[in-house]
Enzyme design. Structure first.
Site, PDB file in Angstrom:
ATOM      1  N   LEU A   1     -57.262 -29.830 117.186  1.00 51.50           N
ATOM      2  CA  LEU A   1     -56.241 -29.628 118.203  1.00 51.50           C
ATOM      3  C   LEU A   1     -56.098 -28.135 118.483  1.00 51.50           C
ATOM      4  CD1 LEU A   1     -54.151 -31.558 119.686  1.00 51.50           C
ATOM      5  CD2 LEU A   1     -52.474 -30.324 118.333  1.00 51.50           C
TER       6      LEU A   1
ATOM      7  N   ASP B   1     -50.241 -44.843 113.043  1.00 50.17           N
ATOM      8  CA  ASP B   1     -50.165 -43.774 112.039  1.00 50.17           C
ATOM      9  C   ASP B   1     -48.807 -43.089 112.114  1.00 50.17           C
ATOM     10  OD1 ASP B   1     -50.881 -42.026 110.034  1.00 50.17           O
ATOM     11  OD2 ASP B   1     -51.935 -40.648 111.362  1.00 50.17           O
TER      12      ASP B   1
END
Lengths: 203, 269
Positions: free
Chosen positions: B33, B162
């Site tokens: 990211l 998640d």
């Protein structure tokens, strides 16, 4: 000169993007005919401003089209038509031309985008004769009969046709929009949804 | 250049000039990211990049990467349209393995909760909502906002896959706080803000109670291990989940089953 140079983030320096905005264009027929005849001197993206929400919305389409160009994966004749197709949320090219492209008899307010990119692949057509900002602008003012305006959100807002935009980007009955009361905020959210729809084109 | 790290070559899209160099925020098992900008310098965005895996067959690798980026984007769009607090998608190139998303300001919920708990005087002691009712109100409020967000998510037919307190952001509320309960104000600030769900890399579209219950179970377990001292407050999450989501009762019944046997369904078949 009302031809603005756009510096987009994450584009090669050799790739220059120019844009201009004309209101009350009276010769859409002529401009449309030049595109149909593939006149090499008229390699522009002619975009009907009534279906463009904002500057950012336009920049998104340009960015995505130039990326496709850099990948050598154009699905239309050139990067300019690719910009028009990028505004669509599906892969129907004819549809995109009709909705966002210049339409004889309908288009009054016109956004013109010119991408000057170095010839990269073999499939590129020979470079167009006009390259510099001044030359592009001279050519445009010579052939586009309309009133040049700055390409700002405020100016674009005067040209927008909301019912059309809502239909094209499926903004009707979206919960995320309906719960927003503030008009400015709603406009922002619509812009986001449009950009998202374009990013997810064909998915 | 923050990204010019030879070990982590950035995606091609980030090699072109921008007003500020992109910075690598985090590295996961599947992707990386970056924080960078979208179109104009003043528009921060998060770029998620799934680099090619050398250990996979190139054809399979390309297909998996493309499918995963696309499915994450689709889920985000669906949630966003329905008004679930998630980042908006800005741009993507599934074939190249990247996607640009809205940059969410603020801190992860995990950090906020830990900062809140860190300030408690009785270190190590477990806290409960009953013993110090007034004291814990801001934290309980946060739990309720988490439950509301998950309820809204499940309502749209998406399970996150998640859920942890690291995959939720606390976005500062625009305009700031209105009510002025002085004294506790500073302390309460760390758990203030809108809850935004992030990282939909494992999300799937599902309406099954089983999947929804597993989602809650995963969060419950993650919560208990990340914030053991606030474990008791988790009930507030389920409470507001129930208030937000009409089909919650059957999910909560299923959650009992999942608690008994764990995340994985029976291996009999």
């Amino acid at each position: 000169m009302a031809l603005e140079r756009l510096d987009l983030e994450h584009l090669p320096a050799a790739c220059q993007v120019y844009a201009a905005f004309f209101r009350d264009v009276s010769n859409a027929e002529f401009l449309h005919a030049q595109l149909l005849s593939r006149n090499g001197e008229f390699e522009y993206a002619f975009i009907d401003a009534s279906s463009v929400i904002s500057r950012l919305h336009l920049l998104s389409a340009i960015y995505s089209a130039v990326n496709v160009l850099l990948d050598g994966a154009l699905r239309t004749p050139n990067v300019h038509s690719e910009i028009v197709v990028s505004l669509n949320t599906n892969n129907n090219i004819a549809d995109a031309y009709r909705r966002w492209g210049i339409t004889p008899g309908k288009t009054k307010d016109l956004i013109v985008v010119k991408v000057v990119a170095p010839p990269s692949g073999a499939q590129e057509e020979p470079p167009t004769p006009i390259q510099t900002q001044q030359a592009i602008w001279d050519h445009l003012t010579q052939h586009v009969q309309g009133i040049p305006k700055p390409l700002t959100d405020a100016e674009l807002a005067r040209a927008i046709d909301w019912p059309k935009v809502r239909k094209y980007y499926r903004l009707n009955g979206v919960p995320a929009l309906e719960r927003v009361a503030d008009e400015q905020e709603r406009w922002r959210q619509s812009e986001r949804l449009a950009i998202m729809g374009m990013a997810l084109r064909g998915l | 250049m923050a990204v010019a790290d030879a070990q982590f070559p950035p995606p091609k899209v980030l090699t072109y000039p921008a007003s500020a160099p992109p910075s690598l925020i985090t590295q996961g098992a599947e992707g990386r990211l970056y924080k960078t900008t979208h179109l104009v310098p003043g528009r921060p965005c998060a770029l998620k990049y799934r680099p090619p895996k050398p250990y996979r067959h190139p054809t399979l690798d390309a297909r998996l990467t493309k499918a995963r980026i696309s499915s994450e984007a689709k889920v985000l769009e669906r949630c966003w349209r329905e008004g679930v607090p998630v980042p908006a998608v800005y741009a993507m190139d599934p074939a190249a393995g990247w996607m640009m998303m809205e940059w969410i300001e603020g801190i992860p919920v995990r950090v906020g909760i830990n900062e809140w708990l860190g300030e408690r005087p009785e270190d190590g002691a477990e806290i409960s909502s009953s013993s110090q009712e007034t004291d814990q109100t801001p934290l309980v409020d946060l739990m309720k906002r988490i439950g509301t967000a998950i309820g809204a998510l499940h309502k749209t037919g998406v399970v996150h896959g998640d859920l942890t307190t690291s995959n939720m952001m606390l976005r500062p509320t625009r305009g700031g706080q209105v009510d002025g309960c002085a004294g506790d104000e500073d302390k309460a600030r760390v758990v203030e803000g809108d809850v935004v769900l992030i990282d939909f890399g494992l999300a799937t579209q599902s309406m099954a109670d089983e999947d929804r219950a597993v989602d809650l179970y995963v969060l419950e377990r993650a919560f208990a291990s990340t914030h053991p001292r606030a474990e008791k407050l988790f009930a507030a999450v389920l409470q507001s989940y129930k208030e937000t989501f009409k089909k919650a009762p059957s999910v909560l019944i299923k959650l009992e089953d999942v608690r008994m046997r764990g995340r994985k369904r029976s291996m009999l078949g």
